[in-house]
Design an enzyme around this catalytic site. Sequence first.
Site, PDB file in Angstrom:
ATOM      1  N   THR A  77       0.485   4.361  -2.520  1.00 18.02           N
ATOM      2  CA  THR A  77       0.334   5.945  -2.263  1.00 18.02           C
ATOM      3  C   THR A  77       1.314   6.580  -3.029  1.00 18.02           C
ATOM      4  O   THR A  77       1.018   7.819  -3.492  1.00 18.02           O
ATOM      5  CB  THR A  77       0.410   6.288  -0.710  1.00 18.02           C
ATOM      6  OG1 THR A  77       1.458   5.859  -0.158  1.00 18.02           O
ATOM      7  CG2 THR A  77      -0.773   5.355   0.051  1.00 18.02           C
ATOM      8  N   PHE A 132       0.501  -1.215   0.089  1.00 14.63           N
ATOM      9  CA  PHE A 132      -0.163   0.050   0.033  1.00 14.63           C
ATOM     10  C   PHE A 132       0.827   1.162  -0.216  1.00 14.63           C
ATOM     11  O   PHE A 132       0.600   2.136  -0.633  1.00 14.63           O
ATOM     12  CB  PHE A 132      -1.084  -0.125   1.264  1.00 14.63           C
ATOM     13  CG  PHE A 132      -2.082   1.031   1.204  1.00 14.63           C
ATOM     14  CD1 PHE A 132      -2.883   0.886   0.138  1.00 14.63           C
ATOM     15  CD2 PHE A 132      -2.131   2.288   2.036  1.00 14.63           C
ATOM     16  CE1 PHE A 132      -4.033   1.721   0.038  1.00 14.63           C
ATOM     17  CE2 PHE A 132      -3.080   3.202   2.023  1.00 14.63           C
ATOM     18  CZ  PHE A 132      -3.941   2.942   1.066  1.00 14.63           C
ATOM     19  N   TYR A 133       1.995   1.139   0.651  1.00 17.22           N
ATOM     20  CA  TYR A 133       2.892   2.348   0.717  1.00 17.22           C
ATOM     21  C   TYR A 133       3.274   2.765  -0.692  1.00 17.22           C
ATOM     22  O   TYR A 133       3.245   3.998  -1.227  1.00 17.22           O
ATOM     23  CB  TYR A 133       4.252   1.885   1.446  1.00 17.22           C
ATOM     24  CG  TYR A 133       5.246   2.939   1.095  1.00 17.22           C
ATOM     25  CD1 TYR A 133       5.282   4.258   1.365  1.00 17.22           C
ATOM     26  CD2 TYR A 133       6.672   2.472   0.594  1.00 17.22           C
ATOM     27  CE1 TYR A 133       6.214   5.030   1.217  1.00 17.22           C
ATOM     28  CE2 TYR A 133       7.730   3.222   0.167  1.00 17.22           C
ATOM     29  CZ  TYR A 133       7.442   4.329   0.543  1.00 17.22           C
ATOM     30  OH  TYR A 133       8.597   5.311   0.264  1.00 17.22           O
ATOM     31  N   ALA A 134       3.580   1.709  -1.583  1.00 11.83           N
ATOM     32  CA  ALA A 134       4.026   2.002  -3.034  1.00 11.83           C
ATOM     33  C   ALA A 134       2.825   2.361  -3.915  1.00 11.83           C
ATOM     34  O   ALA A 134       2.889   3.399  -4.672  1.00 11.83           O
ATOM     35  CB  ALA A 134       4.421   0.703  -3.619  1.00 11.83           C
TER      36      ALA A 134
END
Length: 268
Positions: free
Chosen positions: A88, A84-86
Amino acid sequence: MNEALREHRPERVIHLAAQAGVRYSLENPHAYVESNVVAFTNILEACRHHKVEHLTYASTSSVYGANTRMPFSEPESVNHPLQFYAATKKANELMAHSYSHLFRLPTTGLRFFTVYGPWGRPDMALFLFTKRTLAGEPIPVFNHGNHTRDFTYVDDIVEGVIRASDDIAAPNPEWNSDTPDPATSNAPYRIFNIGNNNPVKLSAYIEAIEDALGKQAIKELLPLQLGDVPDTYADSTKLEHAVGYKPATPFKEGVANFVAWYRDYYDV
């Protein structure tokens, strides 16, 4: 943000703040939305309304996700993030393009590749491994140390960021909507990799830490962790051609610099 830009009237904005880290995004995705999506919207809006000449911001190599063709290059698709970091940070790139297109705000996104060095984040491998090795505690070695990472020293990153900020993004006159290059546009928008162009195996990175410390690490060998990618490798030739960026710090030298800083800062 509006008050800061209204008072100081900067010509350029360099945005490096984020909720970073792959693993924490598995536990608290809302923190990533607040810091990486909502806050980035605030940055874009402030830059738009205060007529900033150029916004340069940090993206991440993590956007390459499921890609396996090495080295990673900017024209490749980044539509398959593995965390999910990537996702965003990929959203940041898309949001920046929309503002570049709608409001002609020049934007440059830099995909950082595993930045390390003095003052590094405590959750990153170099800091964690140094701290635990000095304490005689085991270090978690995921994928049995077979990861490769394009470790990029902080001084080289800073040099690239400043050079990119000083070179204001402009529309690509050769951009073709029939075969669109996702890293440029007919708007003042561009994406660059910023890496060391020299992937290093995690096991070799740990050996460099051990050499700098003069102490062997206790290794806890673990399988590949959910969300991790096995390898990263930056093709930074586009940034080199655009602004003359050329990383200059060998990883063993960079690791030794960090260890010297750590020992001095924590008096160990």
